[in-house]
Every structure is written in structure tokens, then in C-alpha cells.
Design an enzyme around this catalytic site. Structure first.
Site, PDB file in Angstrom:
ATOM      1  N   ASP A 117       0.855  -1.195   0.000  1.00  0.00           N
ATOM      2  CA  ASP A 117       0.000   0.000   0.000  1.00  0.00           C
ATOM      3  C   ASP A 117       0.893   1.249   0.000  1.00  0.00           C
ATOM      4  OD1 ASP A 117      -2.129  -1.753   0.166  1.00  0.00           O
ATOM      5  OD2 ASP A 117      -2.121  -1.742   2.345  1.00  0.00           O
ATOM      6  N   ASP A 153       4.066  -0.829  -8.615  1.00  0.00           N
ATOM      7  CA  ASP A 153       3.725  -0.042  -9.800  1.00  0.00           C
ATOM      8  C   ASP A 153       3.756   1.437  -9.449  1.00  0.00           C
ATOM      9  OD1 ASP A 153       1.471  -0.459  -8.025  1.00  0.00           O
ATOM     10  OD2 ASP A 153       0.373   0.792  -9.461  1.00  0.00           O
TER      11      ASP A 153
END
Ligand code: SAM
Length: 211
Positions: A117, A153
Site C-alpha cells: 500500500d 507499480d
């Protein structure tokens, strides 16, 4: 990843033979859980666990533990796990920040952080899995030649990590902003999030850090 709460998830997890209950009891003796002295590798924030189950199937000579803090997510991993015959993988439903309670100094060979996260707000920086507090925990539980492998990403999180990791005394063995178009792709095992992002054409960043 945070799924809607599933009724009965905690009970199913408490009864699962694939989840280690009271993991603090195994601190310093994970060898006994697996019944061998093979290296121990951990994925922190495994989500539904595709990556670590694929690794366990491919590498029977390595022991694996998947860590996930949400019961509803872990339950998804258990559904897939029950279809597999693998003696070398178990799961822990814990928050990674408590890992030093569950692993002795130097007990772990490798830590995988996959699509963690991002916690973009500055005031949440301490929650990023590559922030100094977490790196201190990894430093404690990793063997002297142990490594952290990190894929994401999220370019901002990656750039933050390229600073936070060396600033905490680690060295970079490799790093790339575009794993899938790099010399480092060989042997790459895709995670669930990675599969989705690659199909959308997003570049995947990766680094490996050691001390
Ligand atoms: N690693 C998987 C993948 O690449 O497909 C899942 C990625 S998902 C974005 C991140 C997962 O990490 C979520 O399931 C979340 O609950 C878990 N997670 C985040 N922080 C965690 C922590 N401190 N301890 C344990 N799990 C954590």
C-alpha cells in the site's frame, strides 16, 4: 487490498491447518514447524497469496510464510491453499509491524514486499513497508546475507524507497523502473496485482536490498 468483512472469517482462520495460530510460540523455532532446516522466506502483505504459493510450489527446498493482516483477504488465500498439496508454506494473520515478536534475530532469509500500500500522504509515511521503522524490523529478523525484494507499480513509493532504504544503511543489489523491459525479468514470478498492472501496460519497479 481490503475486502468487505466476511462473516465467520475469523472462525475459519482460527480453525485452518494452514494458518499458524499463536505464532509468537514459534519465535526462534520455525524449523520445527516445517520439520527441516531449509531457508525461510516471507511475503509481507501477500493479499490472496498467488505469488507465495507459486514460489512454494516451484521451490520445495525453501520454507515460506505469507503474512496478511486482513482476515477477509487471508480467507481468499486459504481457499486456493486448500486445493494445493504443499508442505512448505503457512500463513500468519498479523500486522507486519509486529514481526519482531514472531521471528528471532537472523531467522529469515528473504523478505518479499509486493505492491505494498503506497500511503501517499506524508503524515502516513510511517505505514509504508519501506519506511525506516519497518526497515529496522527487517534488519533484526533477516540473516546477515538476507535480502529484501520489493516490487511496485507506484513510482512515488518506489522513489521514496530508493531514498529510505540506503538512508537506513542498506545497499541496492539492483533496481529498475521497468522490470518487464529489463535484463532482470528472467525468473520473475508474477503477483496478482502485477498481472493486472502489466496487462494495463503499467511499468513495474523493482529493487533488491541487502546490508
Ligand atoms: N502482494 C499482493 C500482490 O502483489 O498481489 C497483494 C498486494 S495488496 C495491494 C497489499 C496487501 O498488503 C493487502 O492485502 C494489505 O492488507 C497487506 N498489508 C498492508 N500492510 C500490511 C501490514 N502492515 N501487515 C500485513 N499486511 C499488510
Amino acid at each position: 487490498m481490503r475486502l468487505r468483512h466476511i462473516k465467520g472469517a475469523e472462525d475459519q482462520i482460527a480453525q485452518s491447518p494452514f494458518v499458524i495460530q499463536d505464532p509468537e510460540r514459534n519465535r526462534g523455532s520455525w524449523d520445527q514447524v516445517f520439520g527441516n532446516h531449509n531457508p525461510l522466506e516471507i511475503e509481507v502483505g501477500m493479499g490472496k497469496g498467488k505469488f507465495i504459493m507459486d514460489l512454494a510450489a516451484a521451490n520445495p527446498e525453501i520454507n515460506y510464510l505469507g503474512i496478511e493482516r486482513y482476515s477477509s483477504v487471508l480467507l481468499r488465500a486459504l481457499q486456493k491453499r486448500s486445493e494445493l498439496e504443499l508442505p512448505n508454506i503457512f500463513f500468519l494473520r498479523i500486522d507486519a509491524k509486529e514481526m519482531a515478536d514472531y521471528f528471532a534475530k537472523g531467522e529469515v532469509s528473504k523478505i518479499y514486499l509486493n505492491f505494498s500500500d503506497p500511503w501517499p500522504k506524508d503524515r502516513h509515511a510511517k505505514r509504508r513497508l519501506t519506511s525506516p521503522g519497518f526497515l529496522e524490523v527487517y534488519d533484526h529478523i533477516l540473516a546477515p546475507d538476507g535480502v529484501i525484494e520489493f516490487k511496485t507499480d507506484n513510482r512515488e513509493l518506489f522513489e521514496y524507497s530508493l531514498e529510505s532504504i540506503p538512508a537506513s544503511g542498506w545497499k541496492l543489489q539492483m533496481s529498475t523502473f521497468d522490470l518487464h523491459h529489463s535484463q532482470f525479468l528472467d525468473g520473475n514470478v508474477m503477483t496478482e496485482y502485477e498481472t493486472k498492472f502489466v496487462s494495463e501496460g503499467k511499468p513495474i519497479c523493482k529493487l533488491i536490498a541487502y546490508r
